[in-house]
Design an enzyme around this catalytic site. Structure first.
Site, mmCIF file in Angstrom:
data_model
loop_
_atom_site.group_PDB
_atom_site.id
_atom_site.type_symbol
_atom_site.label_atom_id
_atom_site.label_comp_id
_atom_site.label_asym_id
_atom_site.label_seq_id
_atom_site.Cartn_x
_atom_site.Cartn_y
_atom_site.Cartn_z
ATOM 1 N N HIS A 243 -1.662 -9.980 -2.408
ATOM 2 C CA HIS A 243 -2.177 -8.606 -2.356
ATOM 3 C C HIS A 243 -1.661 -7.721 -3.499
ATOM 4 C CE1 HIS A 243 -3.427 -9.274 1.864
ATOM 5 N NE2 HIS A 243 -2.232 -9.794 2.066
HETATM 6 C C1 BDR Z 1 0.163 -5.531 2.541
HETATM 7 O O1 BDR Z 1 1.058 -5.625 3.634
HETATM 8 C C2 BDR Z 1 2.233 -6.292 3.260
HETATM 9 O O2 BDR Z 1 2.564 -7.240 4.220
HETATM 10 C C3 BDR Z 1 1.985 -6.883 1.887
HETATM 11 O O3 BDR Z 1 3.171 -6.835 1.113
HETATM 12 C C4 BDR Z 1 0.910 -6.000 1.301
HETATM 13 O O4 BDR Z 1 1.451 -4.894 0.630
HETATM 14 C C5 BDR Z 1 -1.089 -6.325 2.863
HETATM 15 O O5 BDR Z 1 -1.699 -5.829 4.002
#
Ligand code: BDR
Ligand code: CA
Length: 313
Positions: A243
């Site tokens: 992400h």
């Molecule tokens: C986001 O949530 C976190 O778990 C990850 O680091 C990312 O920023 C994805 O939904």
């Protein structure tokens, strides 16, 4: 072009870690003024420690790391150890950091930096819940007009939610903070799940990190090996989304991403939809656009950039 000045606001998190490595490996494009930690994936004492571990791993212990808010503005903290493990960086063995945490509070650092750097020259890169950024905007509302851009990972439209059926984790953890940020008037670019779920790891992509034969390459491979299992079980996909590195990749190579300038509002009251990003993708609300909401990524180009840059460390 001079390197773009950025502050990375983060809750590492393996994917946050890869994002930070990408930024620190790209000094010709990005000048990291500081890294501000926030509570999110794991509590604040772990996120600030993890941020320091990552700077040392990148060979950049001179990077300034600040600790910020340890809880959302108005709610109890929700964490994500089920995804990232107990430390937030589960996977490989990691040594405790030796570099010091900066004494200043992250919110003060954000405010002071925006007030002292020339207006329109500092970009904020939130990779976790938006608590620190909203607290800075509450403390000094005049900073809003001085922010060059806020490029954040959070929210979803077509992919809807990952922590609840309706909400993405970063927005869900602190919806009041997200609401403040999306209303602040600064230019905002959003990397939602719609994009990050297209930036999936694959075996060859992970092995390319391991094949670098460097410590950062091995760590990235082992981190992705670790958190991949969760997303593969959940989505039945072939890999896991990286992400947060989408935010940094966008700053280096914006042409990898495409989206629409639309209105995005945050649900702060819904019984079932708390933390939803109500993104007007079809432009039916008549509300003015307040964000560039990305929808697509060139995944091969994204992994090409990531591999090229991480190999430098
Ligand atoms: C986001 O949530 C976190 O778990 C990850 O680091 C990312 O920023 C994805 O939904
Ligand atoms: Ca994160």
């Amino acid at each position: 072009m001079p390197a773009r000045k950025i502050i990375i606001d983060t809750d590492p998190g393996q994917d946050d870690a890869v994002a930070i490595l990408l930024a620190l490996a790209s000094p010709e494009d990005l000048e990291v003024l500081g890294i501000t930690a926030v509570a999110g994936n794991v509590p604040l004492p772990l996120t600030e420690k993890n941020a320091r571990i990552i700077c040392e791993l990148a060979g950049k212990p001179e990077t300034r790391v600040f600790a910020g808010c340890d809880a959302p503005l108005a709610r109890k903290l929700v964490t994500a150890e089920h995804v990232h493990g107990k430390t937030g960086l589960d996977g490989p063995q990691l040594a405790a950091p030796t570099m010091a945490l900066q004494p200043k509070h992250a919110v003060d650092f954000i405010v002071e930096t925006l007030l002292t750097e020339p207006a329109g020259t500092v970009t904020l890169c939130p990779l976790g819940p938006l608590t620190n950024i909203a607290a800075a905007l509450q403390k000094a509302p005049e900073i809003a007009g001085r922010i060059q851009e806020i490029v954040l990972m959070g929210g979803a439209y077509f992919e809807v939610g990952n922590i609840t059926p309706a909400a993405e984790f970063n927005i869900y953890v602190d919806p009041e903070a997200a609401d403040i940020v999306f209303r602040c008037g600064a230019p905002i670019t959003v990397m939602p799940l719609d994009v990050t779920h297209k930036a999936l790891t694959t075996r060859p992509r992970i092995e390319a990190f391991r094949a670098m034969g460097t410590e950062p390459g091995r760590m990235v491979a082992e981190w992705t090996d670790f958190f991949e299992r969760f997303d593969m079980e959940k989505y039945g996909s072939q890999g896991a989304p990286l992400h947060d590195p989408c935010v940094i990749a966008y700053l280096i190579e914006p042409g990898l991403f495409s989206g629409r300038k639309i209105n995005v509002m945050i649900e702060t009251k819904g019984e079932y939809t708390l933390g939803m990003t109500v993104a007007d993708w079809w432009r039916v609300s008549g509300r003015p656009a307040n964000a560039m909401f990305m929808g697509d990524v060139d995944a091969d180009g994204f992994y090409r950039l990531l591999t090229e840059r991480i190999a430098r460390l």
